[in-house]
Design an enzyme around this catalytic site. Structure first.
Site, PDB file in Angstrom:
ATOM      1  N   CYS A 212       0.834  -1.188   0.000  1.00  0.00           N
ATOM      2  CA  CYS A 212       0.000   0.000   0.000  1.00  0.00           C
ATOM      3  C   CYS A 212       0.882   1.256   0.000  1.00  0.00           C
ATOM      4  CB  CYS A 212      -0.953   0.085   1.192  1.00  0.00           C
ATOM      5  SG  CYS A 212      -2.078  -1.289   1.331  1.00  0.00           S
TER       6      CYS A 212
ATOM      7  N   ARG B 245       4.040  -0.171  -4.730  1.00  0.00           N
ATOM      8  CA  ARG B 245       3.765  -0.739  -3.406  1.00  0.00           C
ATOM      9  C   ARG B 245       2.453  -1.536  -3.368  1.00  0.00           C
ATOM     10  NH1 ARG B 245       6.766   1.482   0.606  1.00  0.00           N
ATOM     11  NH2 ARG B 245       5.203   0.874   2.116  1.00  0.00           N
TER      12      ARG B 245
ATOM     13  N   TRP C  79      -2.534  -2.798  -1.693  1.00  0.00           N
ATOM     14  CA  TRP C  79      -2.168  -4.208  -1.860  1.00  0.00           C
ATOM     15  C   TRP C  79      -3.044  -4.938  -0.845  1.00  0.00           C
ATOM     16  CZ3 TRP C  79      -0.186  -8.286   1.024  1.00  0.00           C
ATOM     17  CH2 TRP C  79       0.289  -9.369   0.282  1.00  0.00           C
TER      18      TRP C  79
ATOM     19  N   ASN D 199      -1.954   1.827   5.693  1.00  0.00           N
ATOM     20  CA  ASN D 199      -1.008   0.839   5.171  1.00  0.00           C
ATOM     21  C   ASN D 199      -0.585  -0.014   6.349  1.00  0.00           C
ATOM     22  OD1 ASN D 199       1.153  -0.570   4.032  1.00  0.00           O
ATOM     23  ND2 ASN D 199       2.567   1.160   4.264  1.00  0.00           N
ATOM     24  N   GLY D 200      -0.892  -1.315   6.292  1.00  0.00           N
ATOM     25  CA  GLY D 200      -0.527  -2.199   7.406  1.00  0.00           C
ATOM     26  C   GLY D 200      -1.655  -3.157   7.720  1.00  0.00           C
TER      27      GLY D 200
ATOM     28  N   GLU E 240      18.034 -17.216  -7.653  1.00  0.00           N
ATOM     29  CA  GLU E 240      17.597 -15.872  -8.032  1.00  0.00           C
ATOM     30  C   GLU E 240      17.019 -15.871  -9.450  1.00  0.00           C
ATOM     31  OE1 GLU E 240      16.910 -13.263  -6.645  1.00  0.00           O
ATOM     32  OE2 GLU E 240      17.097 -11.646  -8.093  1.00  0.00           O
TER      33      GLU E 240
ATOM     34  N   LYS F  92      13.246 -14.720 -10.383  1.00  0.00           N
ATOM     35  CA  LYS F  92      12.979 -13.649 -11.369  1.00  0.00           C
ATOM     36  C   LYS F  92      12.004 -14.143 -12.423  1.00  0.00           C
ATOM     37  CE  LYS F  92      14.074 -10.808  -9.858  1.00  0.00           C
ATOM     38  NZ  LYS F  92      14.832 -10.493  -8.671  1.00  0.00           N
TER      39      LYS F  92
ATOM     40  N   GLU G 256       8.350 -14.505 -11.025  1.00  0.00           N
ATOM     41  CA  GLU G 256       7.581 -13.299 -10.727  1.00  0.00           C
ATOM     42  C   GLU G 256       7.283 -12.460 -11.955  1.00  0.00           C
ATOM     43  OE1 GLU G 256       9.362 -10.781  -7.716  1.00  0.00           O
ATOM     44  OE2 GLU G 256      11.348 -10.912  -8.596  1.00  0.00           O
TER      45      GLU G 256
ATOM     46  N   HIS H 219      18.387 -35.887  -7.104  1.00  0.00           N
ATOM     47  CA  HIS H 219      17.619 -36.397  -5.966  1.00  0.00           C
ATOM     48  C   HIS H 219      16.137 -36.053  -6.064  1.00  0.00           C
ATOM     49  CE1 HIS H 219      21.336 -37.599  -4.014  1.00  0.00           C
ATOM     50  NE2 HIS H 219      21.826 -36.462  -4.493  1.00  0.00           N
TER      51      HIS H 219
ATOM     52  N   LYS I 156       6.200  -4.116  -4.206  1.00  0.00           N
ATOM     53  CA  LYS I 156       7.639  -3.901  -4.088  1.00  0.00           C
ATOM     54  C   LYS I 156       8.123  -4.048  -2.662  1.00  0.00           C
ATOM     55  CE  LYS I 156      11.683  -2.630  -5.575  1.00  0.00           C
ATOM     56  NZ  LYS I 156      12.411  -3.705  -6.258  1.00  0.00           N
TER      57      LYS I 156
HETATM   58  O1  M6R Z   1      13.077  -4.795   0.281  1.00  0.00           O
HETATM   59  P1  M6R Z   1      13.598  -6.159   0.585  1.00  0.00           P
HETATM   60  O2  M6R Z   1      14.922  -6.441  -0.035  1.00  0.00           O
HETATM   61  O3  M6R Z   1      13.600  -6.473   2.045  1.00  0.00           O
HETATM   62  O4  M6R Z   1      12.545  -7.141  -0.107  1.00  0.00           O
HETATM   63  C1  M6R Z   1      12.647  -8.527  -0.007  1.00  0.00           C
HETATM   64  C2  M6R Z   1      11.770  -9.206  -1.022  1.00  0.00           C
HETATM   65  O5  M6R Z   1      10.431  -8.850  -0.831  1.00  0.00           O
HETATM   66  C3  M6R Z   1      12.165  -8.881  -2.462  1.00  0.00           C
HETATM   67  O6  M6R Z   1      13.500  -9.174  -2.705  1.00  0.00           O
HETATM   68  C4  M6R Z   1      11.275  -9.678  -3.451  1.00  0.00           C
HETATM   69  O7  M6R Z   1      11.555 -11.029  -3.360  1.00  0.00           O
HETATM   70  C5  M6R Z   1      11.482  -9.152  -4.877  1.00  0.00           C
HETATM   71  N1  M6R Z   1      10.229  -9.056  -5.545  1.00  0.00           N
HETATM   72  C6  M6R Z   1      12.346 -10.024  -5.697  1.00  0.00           C
HETATM   73  O8  M6R Z   1      12.508  -9.569  -7.004  1.00  0.00           O
END
Ligand code: M6R
Length: 611
Positions: free
Chosen positions: A2, A27, A73, A99-100, A484, A488, A491, A507, A606
């Site tokens: 949010c 956000r 969100w 927000n929260g 990673e 990527k 998402e 395995h 984000k």
């Molecule tokens: O702001 P942060 O690095 O603490 O965020 C952690 C994760 O939410 C963030 O890395 C998330 O996995 C991303 N969408 C990855 O691309």
């Protein structure tokens, strides 16, 4: 999660609020809403993105000098017009954005329902707002006092902004656990989840702390704690320009941020690394060097991509510094009863510096007396402020939901940190230390060279975009990069992807391999090279499609892989900073080919400020 914006002053509030919401859309983007104060409250809200609301309210009365806005969100209640913020109170006189999460909202709702309150939405926000109004009416107090009383009963996390129809130039704001920045202008104030909504108006900002309440008027900013004691606002100067949060000619923020990496990595190293002089200057490490030198253990806490950076740091720090490292998901760590001994250091890694689980993990560790070292991108963020020491990644604002440049910034900081501690501890030879410093210094140039071949990854992405699954395999330092790469792709393209240590594949995951499965090998020249070549053969023997990220000059793997992408020669500790770039581009181009909104993929936000 949010985004919130507010404005009070002589200007028209709506354009400021709506532009601010567009900047904060990273956000959350489930619904959007604004409340404007002028001859009473006007609330406009809608399921969908900021642009949807903007279009829906063309021609409406938007004139006001005080306003608040929200981009959501969803937590409590599905994305819908009714659940969108702002919410209005039963009397219609108050409007609030939040927000929260209010954890005890069910209990509060029960109490209010007994008193006859009826709720139109499924949100915890509407409950808190009516709880505040109920206190205001019963106690015959002003809104500020009612908010203070209500918040003492609330558990959970919040930033709230409230408007009261009877006080047309005032915004009441409060925070606990979610970010709130107040911009101080000339006869005007701005509020935001971060500083982006106010950048073109002021560089003077106040970061509001937990359990603080702000009464904001055009010419007045009063900050108080929940005990009604005044606090002097601490004004900080922002070091950020508007251009940094704009796309600058790129189609997407994600692509811009990928292509910014030569300069963001350079900025991260600048002023710290001097390979010729053989020095690394990092004041945060220097002032904690005794702790690091004598550390029995380093515990890294992080989430998502930042967790992958932590995992790579475990490999590097154990190799160079001979300090045991444990890597923990912050969300698990905070609810365990972890053993933290004297001499343990917590390293918290976060791009946003606001991730709720990481913040609470830090608080838990602090309760055990641990030293906290924060590696954070957003300057002035909560994690940066509650850490005992730390280092910024200096990657600049990262807007795309997928973390790219912040990740390589984290790797650069963590590598410098490892080298500095190893040098101080004497666990690295002079020659290796010096070589690695020069290797690090060369990273921005090598990343530039990779980016020049981005089109080759577009071709590979188009070839495999129809896949329903993908496997990412790496060994040693490249294993975290496999994780990673899989994250990527998931998402940004919605393709199911798994990251695995290449040898572990036998395995279980090998059962997935058939002639349709793309298997991405991160197989740069390192001490595992021969081993990973065998793993590639194992996949080929089962007809899997192999895409290999390999080092220039490798003449073995091209003969067995279906597709290859070359990265420049680098030491095995440095190579992951290079091999992650093709992972980012592959996901980006696959997402684009599939028509995904890569900057705002579904269900994500984000900054994850709820647990
Ligand atoms: O702001 P942060 O690095 O603490 O965020 C952690 C994760 O939410 C963030 O890395 C998330 O996995 C991303 N969408 C990855 O691309």
């Amino acid at each position: 999660m949010c985004g919130i914006v507010g404005y009070t002053g002589p200007k028209e509030a709506y354009p400021i609020v709506i532009t601010g919401l567009k900047r904060l859309e990273y956000r959350g983007y489930d619904s959007t809403g604004v409340a404007l104060l002028n001859d009473g409250l006007k609330v406009y809200k809608k399921k969908g993105r900021v642009a949807d609301l903007e279009e829906a309210i063309i021609g409406k009365d938007l004139h006001a000098h005080t306003g608040i806005g929200h981009t959501r969100w969803a937590t409590h209640g599905e994305p819908s017009d009714t659940n969108a913020h702002p919410h209005t109170s039963a009397s219609g006189k108050l409007a609030m954005i939040h927000n929260g999460i209010i954890e005890n909202y069910a209990q509060l709702k029960k109490e209010l329902t007994k008193k006859g309150y009826v709720f139109t939405s499924e949100t915890d926000t509407e409950v808190l707002l009516n709880f505040i109004e109920d206190i205001k009416e019963n106690n015959q107090c002003d809104l500020e006092e009612a908010v203070r009383v209500a918040l003492k009963r609330v558990t959970g996390a919040y930033v709230i902004l409230l408007l009261d129809a009877e006080h047309p130039d005032t915004i009441i704001a409060a925070r606990k656990g979610s970010p709130l920045v107040i911009g101080v202008g000339k006869g005007e104030h701005f509020l935001g989840s971060d500083a982006s909504p106010m950048l073109e108006y002021t560089k003077e900002v106040v970061y509001v702390n937990d359990y603080e309440l702000a009464i904001v008027r055009p010419n007045e900013l009063i900050l108080k704690n929940l005990g009604n004691e005044k606090i002097t606002p601490f004004v900080t100067k922002l070091d950020m320009e508007l251009a940094e949060i704009e796309k600058g000619g790129y189609d997407h923020f994600m692509l811009k941020e990928i292509f910014e990496q030569p300069s963001t990595i350079h900025d991260c190293l600048r002023g710290r690394l001097d390979a010729t002089a053989g020095t690394i200057t990092m004041s945060g490490i220097e002032s904690n060097m005794e702790h690091f030198k004598n550390a029995n253990r380093i515990i890294m806490v992080a989430c998502g991509t930042s967790w992958h950076a932590a995992l790579l740091a475990e490999y590097i720090i154990e190799e160079l510094c001979r300090i045991p490292v444990e890597v923990e998901y912050a969300s698990e760590f905070r609810y365990r009863n972890p053993i933290i001994n004297k001499g343990d250091i917590i390293v918290a890694i976060s791009q946003s510096g606001e991730t709720a689980d990481t913040l609470v993990a830090i608080e838990r560790a602090k309760e055990h007396g641990a030293i906290i070292f924060g590696i954070v991108n957003v300057v002035g963020s909560s994690i940066a402020r509650i850490s005992n020491g730390g280092a910024y990644t200096h990657a600049g604002p990262e807007i795309g939901v997928a973390s790219t440049k912040a990740f390589t910034g984290q790797l650069a900081v963590l590598t410098m940190m490892a080298l500095k501690i190893a040098k101080e501890k004497g666990t690295i030879s002079e020659e290796r230390y010096s070589n690695l410093l020069f290797e690090l210094e060369a990273v921005p140039e090598k990343v530039s060279a990779i980016l020049k071949n981005a089109e080759a990854l577009k071709t590979i992405a188009l070839k495999y975009q129809g896949a329903s699954d993908a496997l990412f395999l790496g060994r040693g330092y490249n294993f975290p990069i496999a994780l990673e790469g899989a994250l990527k792709l998931k998402e940004i393209s919605y393709i199911h992807a798994e990251g695995y240590p290449a040898a572990e594949m036998k395995h279980g995951p090998i059962a997935l391999v058939d002639d349709k499965l793309p298997v991405v090998f991160i197989a740069t020249k390192d001490s595992y090279h021969e081993k990973i070549v065998s793993n590639i053969q194992e996949i080929k023997a089962r007809k899997g499609k192999v895409i290999a990220i390999i080092t220039e000059g490798d003449d073995i793997i091209p003969g067995m892989a279906d597709d290859v992408f070359f990265v420049p020669v680098a030491d095995e500790i440095i190579a992951p900073m290079l091999s992650t770039i093709p992972m980012q581009l592959l996901s980006y181009y696959t997402g684009i080919a599939k028509g995904v909104d890569v900057d705002k993929p579904r269900n994500l936000a984000k900054s994850v400020t709820v647990e």
